[in-house]
Structures are given as structure tokens and as C-alpha cells.
Design a protein around this motif. Structure first.
Motif, mmCIF file in Angstrom:
data_model
loop_
_atom_site.group_PDB
_atom_site.id
_atom_site.type_symbol
_atom_site.label_atom_id
_atom_site.label_comp_id
_atom_site.label_asym_id
_atom_site.label_seq_id
_atom_site.Cartn_x
_atom_site.Cartn_y
_atom_site.Cartn_z
ATOM 1 N N HIS A 113 -0.672 9.748 1.110
ATOM 2 C CA HIS A 113 -1.289 8.498 0.673
ATOM 3 C C HIS A 113 -0.976 8.357 -0.808
ATOM 4 O O HIS A 113 -1.337 9.211 -1.602
ATOM 5 C CB HIS A 113 -2.809 8.535 0.899
ATOM 6 N N ARG A 114 -0.262 7.288 -1.145
ATOM 7 C CA ARG A 114 0.255 7.113 -2.509
ATOM 8 C C ARG A 114 1.040 8.359 -2.910
ATOM 9 O O ARG A 114 0.826 8.970 -3.959
ATOM 10 C CB ARG A 114 -0.862 6.784 -3.482
ATOM 11 N N ASP A 140 4.827 6.798 2.996
ATOM 12 C CA ASP A 140 3.491 6.604 2.442
ATOM 13 C C ASP A 140 2.642 5.830 3.455
ATOM 14 O O ASP A 140 3.046 4.749 3.904
ATOM 15 C CB ASP A 140 3.610 5.825 1.129
ATOM 16 N N ILE A 141 1.480 6.369 3.819
ATOM 17 C CA ILE A 141 0.652 5.705 4.836
ATOM 18 C C ILE A 141 0.137 4.345 4.367
ATOM 19 O O ILE A 141 -0.084 3.451 5.188
ATOM 20 C CB ILE A 141 -0.512 6.592 5.339
ATOM 21 N N GLU A 142 -0.053 4.176 3.065
ATOM 22 C CA GLU A 142 -0.504 2.877 2.566
ATOM 23 C C GLU A 142 0.579 1.820 2.791
ATOM 24 O O GLU A 142 0.299 0.719 3.260
ATOM 25 C CB GLU A 142 -0.853 2.972 1.082
ATOM 26 N N ILE A 143 1.822 2.161 2.510
ATOM 27 C CA ILE A 143 2.941 1.235 2.718
ATOM 28 C C ILE A 143 3.137 0.982 4.216
ATOM 29 O O ILE A 143 3.403 -0.153 4.636
ATOM 30 C CB ILE A 143 4.220 1.771 2.054
ATOM 31 N N MET A 144 2.990 2.027 5.021
ATOM 32 C CA MET A 144 3.095 1.848 6.479
ATOM 33 C C MET A 144 2.032 0.875 6.978
ATOM 34 O O MET A 144 2.311 0.006 7.810
ATOM 35 C CB MET A 144 2.947 3.199 7.183
ATOM 36 N N TYR A 145 0.808 1.000 6.456
ATOM 37 C CA TYR A 145 -0.278 0.109 6.864
ATOM 38 C C TYR A 145 0.024 -1.332 6.446
ATOM 39 O O TYR A 145 -0.167 -2.272 7.224
ATOM 40 C CB TYR A 145 -1.606 0.587 6.266
ATOM 41 N N PRO A 152 1.153 -8.038 1.644
ATOM 42 C CA PRO A 152 1.965 -7.794 0.445
ATOM 43 C C PRO A 152 1.697 -6.396 -0.130
ATOM 44 O O PRO A 152 0.600 -5.855 0.029
ATOM 45 C CB PRO A 152 1.505 -8.885 -0.530
ATOM 46 N N GLU A 153 2.712 -5.836 -0.777
ATOM 47 C CA GLU A 153 2.592 -4.480 -1.326
ATOM 48 C C GLU A 153 1.493 -4.349 -2.380
ATOM 49 O O GLU A 153 0.936 -3.278 -2.562
ATOM 50 C CB GLU A 153 3.930 -4.022 -1.921
ATOM 51 N N GLU A 154 1.193 -5.442 -3.086
ATOM 52 C CA GLU A 154 0.156 -5.348 -4.135
ATOM 53 C C GLU A 154 -1.260 -5.203 -3.562
ATOM 54 O O GLU A 154 -2.188 -4.819 -4.264
ATOM 55 C CB GLU A 154 0.225 -6.525 -5.113
ATOM 56 N N LYS A 155 -1.431 -5.451 -2.261
ATOM 57 C CA LYS A 155 -2.737 -5.256 -1.605
ATOM 58 C C LYS A 155 -2.899 -3.767 -1.326
ATOM 59 O O LYS A 155 -2.176 -3.192 -0.531
ATOM 60 C CB LYS A 155 -2.776 -6.068 -0.300
ATOM 61 N N GLN A 156 -3.820 -3.131 -2.031
ATOM 62 C CA GLN A 156 -3.981 -1.678 -1.921
ATOM 63 C C GLN A 156 -5.151 -1.311 -1.007
ATOM 64 O O GLN A 156 -6.113 -2.070 -0.861
ATOM 65 C CB GLN A 156 -4.191 -1.065 -3.299
ATOM 66 N N PHE A 157 -5.018 -0.088 -0.424
ATOM 67 C CA PHE A 157 -6.045 0.427 0.477
ATOM 68 C C PHE A 157 -6.293 1.892 0.145
ATOM 69 O O PHE A 157 -5.362 2.698 0.149
ATOM 70 C CB PHE A 157 -5.594 0.297 1.946
ATOM 71 N N SER A 158 -7.538 2.220 -0.103
ATOM 72 C CA SER A 158 -7.883 3.618 -0.373
ATOM 73 C C SER A 158 -7.770 4.412 0.925
ATOM 74 O O SER A 158 -7.751 3.841 2.028
ATOM 75 C CB SER A 158 -9.318 3.721 -0.916
ATOM 76 N N MET A 159 -7.727 5.723 0.793
ATOM 77 C CA MET A 159 -7.701 6.554 2.002
ATOM 78 C C MET A 159 -8.973 6.360 2.808
ATOM 79 O O MET A 159 -8.941 6.357 4.037
ATOM 80 C CB MET A 159 -7.516 8.031 1.657
ATOM 81 N N ASP A 160 -10.104 6.197 2.136
ATOM 82 C CA ASP A 160 -11.367 5.957 2.842
ATOM 83 C C ASP A 160 -11.292 4.679 3.679
ATOM 84 O O ASP A 160 -11.751 4.651 4.820
ATOM 85 C CB ASP A 160 -12.532 5.873 1.849
ATOM 86 N N GLU A 161 -10.705 3.620 3.111
ATOM 87 C CA GLU A 161 -10.577 2.362 3.857
ATOM 88 C C GLU A 161 -9.675 2.537 5.081
ATOM 89 O O GLU A 161 -9.993 2.034 6.162
ATOM 90 C CB GLU A 161 -10.007 1.269 2.947
#
Length: 196
Positions: A113-114, A140-145, A152-161
Motif C-alpha cells: 500500500h503506497r 500498489d493496492i491503492e492504484i489497483m483499487y 482518478p489517481e489523486e483520489k487516495q484511500f488509506s489501508m483502513d478504508e
């Protein structure tokens, strides 16, 4: 002239062994996480590294890595946050830890993640021991999600989310091995949905 120096540089033995592993492509994934003293790759240090292997769509529990690095300066606030206490728990030097970790990784595809942050932290230690930078492919799991949800790539997600989205327990968060295991579960769900 500088290129010649790099080619003929005498690397540590563990690094030479690592480079030889890239003669073939691995089907193994290694999900890993670092716990660090902060988020500055130039000032902060790695406190611990946790990793777990995945093969054939399965988490291989016996293929795991969990190490705590001996610190010159003990910071109780950071230690409590990450569950790393100044106890008799076995800790090893940063140089020994990086050698063991690189040997464990082999030529696996890295998952995190990141993950770029974790890779950069590892690369900083590799530079200290006069080795090169990690050569492994990485996902990266965030990019996969983001890709799965077409966001869009600028929308971020924490591991908790991400864990909440996939109904994955977060009971072992903020330990390197716990974060690696949670990331592995998320990765497998995303891999299935993206048909990778």
C-alpha cells in the motif's frame, strides 16, 4: 567514465546473489510493509519489516518474514505506536536485516500500500551498505483499487478504508507483519476483480 565505475563496482555478496535471481521470472508475489520512524525517506529509519508470500492465489503463511531492527535511539512514542518496545525481543542490525530481506525477496513481484515509500526506505538502506536499488516489479493496492473503480489517481484511500471496503479485519494494524497480511488479503480480492 562514471558508467564504467558503476559496472565494475564491488557489491556485497548478498547483492550479487540477489541480482542472479532475475535470470528468470517468478510467479511469486511478496506483500511487504515497513514500520518507520516517520515519513521522510532521508531522515527517518526503518523500525521493522514484515512480509508474506503469495503463490497460486494463496497466502503462504510459512513463507513469511518479520524482523525488528536494532535502533541507536529509542523513541518511546514511536515504539508504542508501532508496538515495538525496548525489550529483550531479538533485534538485528540494519545491515544484517537488509541482507536477509533482499535474500527473502528474490525476484518476486512486490505488493504494498503506497509501496513506493516502502521501496524507497529499503533503497536508502541498500545505499548505506553500498548495494544497488531493488529491481523487483511492484504493484500498489491503492492504484489497483483506483483502476478497478475507475477513479482518478489523486483520489487516495488509506489501508483502513480499503480493508473496510473488502470487510477485512484491521485487528493487527500498525505492525509491519500485520499490515502485510491485511494488504495480502486486499491484493487477492483486487487481483480477482481486475482479472490479473
Amino acid at each position: 567514465m562514471l558508467d564504467w565505475l558503476k559496472i565494475n563496482k564491488e557489491y556485497p555478496e548478498f547483492w550479487k546473489n540477489y541480482l542472479h535471481k532475475f535470470e528468470y521470472k517468478s510467479k511469486r508475489f511478496v506483500v511487504f510493509s515497513t514500520e518507520t520512524s516517520g515519513l521522510d525517506i532521508h531522515k527517518d529509519v526503518i523500525l521493522s519489516v514484515g512480509a508474506i508470500g503469495i503463490e497460486d492465489e494463496k497466502i503462504i503463511v510459512k513463507d513469511s518474514f518479520d524482523i525488528t531492527i536494532l535502533q541507536d535511539n529509542f523513541n518511546p512514542e514511536i515504539a508504542i505506536k508501532h508496538g515495538i518496545l525496548n525489550t529483550s525481543e531479538e533485534k538485528i542490525s540494519e545491515a544484517e536485516a537488509i541482507s536477509l530481506f533482499v535474500n527473502y525477496l528474490g525476484n518476486a513481484t512486490l505488493i504494498g500500500h503506497r509501496i513506493n515509500f516502502d521501496i524507497e526506505m529499503i533503497n536508502q538502506v541498500l545505499e548505506k551498505v553500498q548495494a544497488g536499488k531493488l529491481k523487483n516489479e511492484a504493484l500498489d493496492i491503492e492504484i489497483m483499487y483506483q483502476k478497478w473503480q475507475q477513479l482518478p489517481e489523486e483520489k487516495q484511500f488509506s489501508m483502513d478504508e480499503l480493508a473496510t471496503t473488502f470487510k477485512i479485519s484491521k485487528s493487527d494494524r500498525h505492525t509491519a507483519s500485520g499490515d502485510a497480511y491485511i494488504t495480502a488479503l486486499i491484493f487477492l480480492k483486487l487481483k480477482q476483480r481486475l482479472k490479473l
